[in-house]
Design a protein around this motif. Structure first.
Motif, mmCIF file in Angstrom:
data_model
loop_
_atom_site.group_PDB
_atom_site.id
_atom_site.type_symbol
_atom_site.label_atom_id
_atom_site.label_comp_id
_atom_site.label_asym_id
_atom_site.label_seq_id
_atom_site.Cartn_x
_atom_site.Cartn_y
_atom_site.Cartn_z
ATOM 1 N N LEU A 32 -4.153 -0.281 -3.701
ATOM 2 C CA LEU A 32 -3.257 0.735 -2.637
ATOM 3 C C LEU A 32 -3.541 1.905 -3.146
ATOM 4 O O LEU A 32 -3.666 2.486 -4.296
ATOM 5 C CB LEU A 32 -1.900 0.183 -2.701
ATOM 6 C CG LEU A 32 -1.354 -1.136 -2.489
ATOM 7 C CD1 LEU A 32 0.211 -1.223 -2.521
ATOM 8 C CD2 LEU A 32 -1.838 -1.688 -0.958
ATOM 9 N N ASP A 34 -1.602 5.077 -1.155
ATOM 10 C CA ASP A 34 -0.893 5.383 0.218
ATOM 11 C C ASP A 34 -0.366 6.778 -0.310
ATOM 12 O O ASP A 34 0.515 7.109 -1.265
ATOM 13 C CB ASP A 34 0.451 4.721 0.385
ATOM 14 C CG ASP A 34 -0.104 3.093 0.785
ATOM 15 O OD1 ASP A 34 -1.010 3.081 1.591
ATOM 16 O OD2 ASP A 34 0.678 2.269 1.015
ATOM 17 N N GLY A 47 1.571 -0.899 6.784
ATOM 18 C CA GLY A 47 1.528 -1.990 5.716
ATOM 19 C C GLY A 47 2.976 -1.891 4.967
ATOM 20 O O GLY A 47 3.018 -2.646 4.365
ATOM 21 N N TRP A 48 3.768 -1.103 5.496
ATOM 22 C CA TRP A 48 5.185 -1.160 4.746
ATOM 23 C C TRP A 48 6.336 -1.937 5.375
ATOM 24 O O TRP A 48 6.137 -1.792 6.841
ATOM 25 C CB TRP A 48 5.536 0.277 4.219
ATOM 26 C CG TRP A 48 4.885 0.657 3.192
ATOM 27 C CD1 TRP A 48 3.697 1.379 3.268
ATOM 28 C CD2 TRP A 48 5.159 0.875 2.077
ATOM 29 N NE1 TRP A 48 3.289 2.021 2.123
ATOM 30 C CE2 TRP A 48 4.485 1.532 1.150
ATOM 31 C CE3 TRP A 48 6.407 0.605 1.355
ATOM 32 C CZ2 TRP A 48 4.331 1.931 -0.240
ATOM 33 C CZ3 TRP A 48 6.458 0.884 -0.191
ATOM 34 C CH2 TRP A 48 5.514 1.683 -0.862
ATOM 35 N N THR A 49 7.231 -2.729 5.146
ATOM 36 C CA THR A 49 8.306 -3.244 5.693
ATOM 37 C C THR A 49 9.478 -2.697 5.117
ATOM 38 O O THR A 49 9.487 -2.326 3.801
ATOM 39 C CB THR A 49 8.316 -4.626 5.496
ATOM 40 O OG1 THR A 49 8.277 -5.140 4.170
ATOM 41 C CG2 THR A 49 6.857 -5.417 6.233
ATOM 42 N N ARG A 84 5.681 -2.937 0.107
ATOM 43 C CA ARG A 84 4.241 -3.223 0.345
ATOM 44 C C ARG A 84 3.610 -4.165 -0.539
ATOM 45 O O ARG A 84 3.964 -4.152 -1.746
ATOM 46 C CB ARG A 84 3.533 -1.842 0.249
ATOM 47 C CG ARG A 84 2.178 -2.028 0.549
ATOM 48 C CD ARG A 84 1.567 -1.323 1.881
ATOM 49 N NE ARG A 84 0.361 -1.802 2.233
ATOM 50 C CZ ARG A 84 -0.801 -1.076 2.237
ATOM 51 N NH1 ARG A 84 -0.733 0.370 2.206
ATOM 52 N NH2 ARG A 84 -1.931 -1.423 2.684
ATOM 53 N N TYR A 86 0.476 -6.123 -2.143
ATOM 54 C CA TYR A 86 -1.120 -5.847 -2.656
ATOM 55 C C TYR A 86 -1.795 -6.865 -2.897
ATOM 56 O O TYR A 86 -2.875 -7.153 -3.223
ATOM 57 C CB TYR A 86 -1.150 -5.013 -3.711
ATOM 58 C CG TYR A 86 -0.199 -5.282 -4.976
ATOM 59 C CD1 TYR A 86 -0.513 -6.249 -5.690
ATOM 60 C CD2 TYR A 86 0.942 -4.327 -5.027
ATOM 61 C CE1 TYR A 86 0.472 -6.511 -6.888
ATOM 62 C CE2 TYR A 86 1.929 -4.825 -6.038
ATOM 63 C CZ TYR A 86 1.517 -5.672 -7.069
ATOM 64 O OH TYR A 86 2.447 -5.760 -8.068
ATOM 65 N N THR A 187 3.996 -7.562 -4.827
ATOM 66 C CA THR A 187 4.369 -6.458 -4.094
ATOM 67 C C THR A 187 4.941 -5.221 -4.960
ATOM 68 O O THR A 187 5.251 -5.494 -6.037
ATOM 69 C CB THR A 187 5.669 -7.031 -3.234
ATOM 70 O OG1 THR A 187 6.639 -7.518 -3.855
ATOM 71 C CG2 THR A 187 5.061 -7.890 -2.163
#
Length: 652
Positions: A32, A34, A47-49, A84, A86, A187
């Motif tokens: 990652l 970001d 990609g993020w919740t 997120r 990975y 995560t």
């Protein structure tokens, strides 16, 4: 110092025969990186919740030139989080993020999670304290303040169910047991806890898998040591361009001491100090010198550059001519004398001008300029150690002409050392030129030392200066820095890592820094190269003496670099090995190799990956001894240095 591309290509072609490209290797699928800079304001990043009673969206950070992920929690019954994945892995996970809270009254957590929940946590609590966990036990990491970024690094090892935590480049905790048992991680999450309300920011979220290079048991990681703890070594860090404000010392100073380099190279900045004729403003340099000394880092001051307030005052930056008019030379003399007098109690090493051959300064002109400058420094500080030439590349003919002139004028005693800047895409490709430079200097005096005074590699493509036309990554940079540093130290050459921070030139960024900075010159985070050099500093201090001509045989057809060191007092050894036939890349595939040391000295050998700092026991079945001959089988080698070392010389 920072060659512009056309001249750089000429120099590299002359040194290694042709320009070299760095193959662009894809990142691991799970990596990652970001930054949120391209996410629309108000949007949830790809990609993020998100979950809970608030929002987690991209937003511009007040008072900065940055866009980050902002969490806003307005509920006292539900927390707010952003997560997120990975991808699940049993490998070591190196996770990095910047974390910032708008207040000190809410719990803000950064977590690495496994199937059972929060496995490793670094958090800001509701009373102004940073903390983590050792199992279920809270571990305090010090105070934090609101609206300040914290550079957090977590190294989590599912194989041993342990983790280590760094904050702002300093290792704050190690061998932490996982909060909940887990054999894998999947995560990264940041959140504000349920009972609290507030705002938090996260940025530069980066993860990387580091599979164990070998099945041998991991026994720990290299323990970092600060410059003050180390005391003396031949490792230097570059802290240049403060004279032209391309970096911000106040932003990165906290990273200087923890790195472990015991000297730093600064440019004294005539033009910045004397902006009005005859009036010196030392405040900027006083603050730097005094702070550096307080951190155990001794300044190495360079007298550069010229000053435009004087006609004929010379160039005020890279590639500039030395002062030439009578008025400017008299003003230079006065400034140098005042400089030496002001810092004589804190500075003992000096360097005169930067890369005069880059700007086409005639070597005879430079030699005379060196003599007048060194004479004034020695008049104030008779024991001053003064370095000459400061070569762009390894230009022996220039050094020969300069030293011949100085000798013929009876002033060779002013020269303690010669410095050079060997920018090669493959850092191992310069040593034949260095050997020949040593021969040239020896013709004048074997007492004149060589110092590698400035060298580094970018961490991303399209960087300003030397090697900037090649494709680089942060991983390749870390390998490059390690190879240069250990190859120099193994030859008993003091060596400067260029540089502590990225340099923000007017046209573009020179990304050779160990610490990444933004366009505002503020620190974003320490790069992998920072932690790699931190490991070297801890491992190879003044108590580790290089063993020249150490005898090694191996069963690989690949070219292998060998640099060996002996511990003072015990004679126990540490031997660095790496594949050196090509420019470092992003492929970390190891090759098992059998190596034999003809004159070894080990009681309890371990394997150290210098880049990651991971230390592994070498099982009895993988090594044998016959007299002074030691054979090690299945040693994982790659294009970054590893050590086979006696456990007694590796601090854990």
């Amino acid at each position: 110092m920072f060659r512009r591309t056309p001249l750089h290509l000429v120099l590299i072609t002359a040194l290694v025969g042709a320009t070299v490209t760095v193959p662009a290797s894809p990142a691991f699928a799970a990596d990652l990186n970001d930054t949120f800079d391209t996410t629309a304001v108000g949007a949830v990043p790809a990609g993020w919740t998100t979950a809970g009673g608030g929002t987690a969206v991209a937003a511009d950070v007040p008072g900065t030139v940055d866009r980050s992920l902002r969490l806003t929690d307005t509920s006292t019954t539900a927390g707010t989080s952003a997560t997120r994945s990975y991808g699940a892995t049993t490998a070591t996970v190196v996770a990095n993020a910047r974390l910032r809270a708008a207040q000190t009254t809410a719990v803000v957590g950064l977590h690495l999670d496994g199937p059972a929940g929060h496995t490793v946590t670094v958090a800001l609590d509701g009373s102004g304290r940073l903390y983590t966990y050792n199992g279920a036990t809270r571990v305090d990491l010090g105070a934090y303040t609101a609206n300040r970024w914290y550079d957090v690094r977590i190294v989590a090892r599912p194989g041993t169910a342990t983790a280590s935590v760094w904050v702002d480049g300093q290792r704050r905790a190690t061998n932490l047991a996982f909060r909940v048992p887990s054999t894998s991680l999947a995560t990264v999450q940041v959140g504000i806890s349920g009972p609290d309300t507030g705002t938090a920011w996260v940025d530069d979220v980066r993860t990387r898998f580091e599979p164990n290079p070998v099945s041998w048991p991991q026994i720990g990681t290299v323990a970092p040591r600060s410059a003050g703890q180390i005391g003396t070594s031949k490792l230097i860090v570059g802290a240049e361009t403060l004279d032209r404000d391309y970096t911000d010392y106040q932003s990165y100073k906290g990273y200087l001491g923890p790195l472990g380099a015991t000297r730093a190279r600064f440019q004294a900045g005539w033009a910045k100090t004397e902006k009005v004729k005859g009036s010196y403003d030392w405040a900027w340099l006083d603050a730097i010198v005094d702070d550096s000394v307080s951190r155990g880092v001794r300044p190495w001051l360079q007298t550069s550059y010229g000053n435009p307030v004087y006609a004929g005052g010379g160039g005020a930056g890279l590639g500039g001519q030395v002062p030439s008019s009578a008025e400017a030379l008299a003003a230079w003399d006065a400034w140098v004398s005042a400089l030496a007098a002001r810092y004589a109690d804190r500075v003992t090493e000096w360097e005169i001008w930067n890369e005069p051959n880059l700007g086409g300064v005639d070597p005879i002109v430079y030699a005379d300029f060196f003599i007048r400058t060194a004479t004034r420094i020695r008049a104030v500080q008779p024991g001053a150690v003064i370095f000459c030439c400061t070569l762009a590349g390894v230009e022996r003919s220039y050094a020969d002409t300069v030293l011949t002139r100085i000798r013929d004028l009876g002033k060779l005693g002013l020269v303690n050392g010669v410095t050079y800047h060997p920018y090669n895409a493959n850092p191992d490709a310069s040593y034949e030129q260095v050997r020949l430079l040593r021969q040239t200097v020896d013709q004048f005096s074997t007492g004149i030392v060589l110092r590698q005074g400035e060298n580094g590699a970018p961490s991303r493509p399209d960087s300003f200066g030397a090697l900037g036309e090649l494709s680089w990554t942060e991983l390749a940079q870390a390998k490059w820095m390690l190879r240069r540093t250990l190859a120099d130290l193994g030859r008993d050459i003091s060596t400067s890592v260029f540089s502590i921070a990225d340099l923000n030139y007017p046209s573009k960024v020179n990304s050779k820094g160990l610490v990444r900075t933004g366009s505002d010159k503020k620190v974003r985070y320490a790069k992998p190269s920072y932690y790699a050099i931190q490991n070297v500093a801890a491992l190879v201090d003044a108590t580790m003496t290089p063993i020249i001509g150490y005898a090694v045989t191996d069963d690989t057809t690949d070219a292998v670099a060998v640099q060996a060191f002996r511990k003072a007092g015990t004679g126990r050894q540490a031997v660095a090995l790496w594949f050196n036939g090509a420019t470092p890349g992003d492929d970390n595939t190891r090759t098992p190799v059998t190596v034999t040391f003809g004159a070894g000295n080990f009681a309890d050998p371990v394997y150290v990956d210098v880049r990651t700092g991971a230390v592994f026991d070498i099982p009895a079945g993988n090594w044998s001894v016959n007299g002074s001959s030691y054979t090690f089988t299945g040693v994982p080698l790659y294009d970054s240095p590893i050590l086979i070392a006696d456990r007694s010389v590796v601090g854990l």
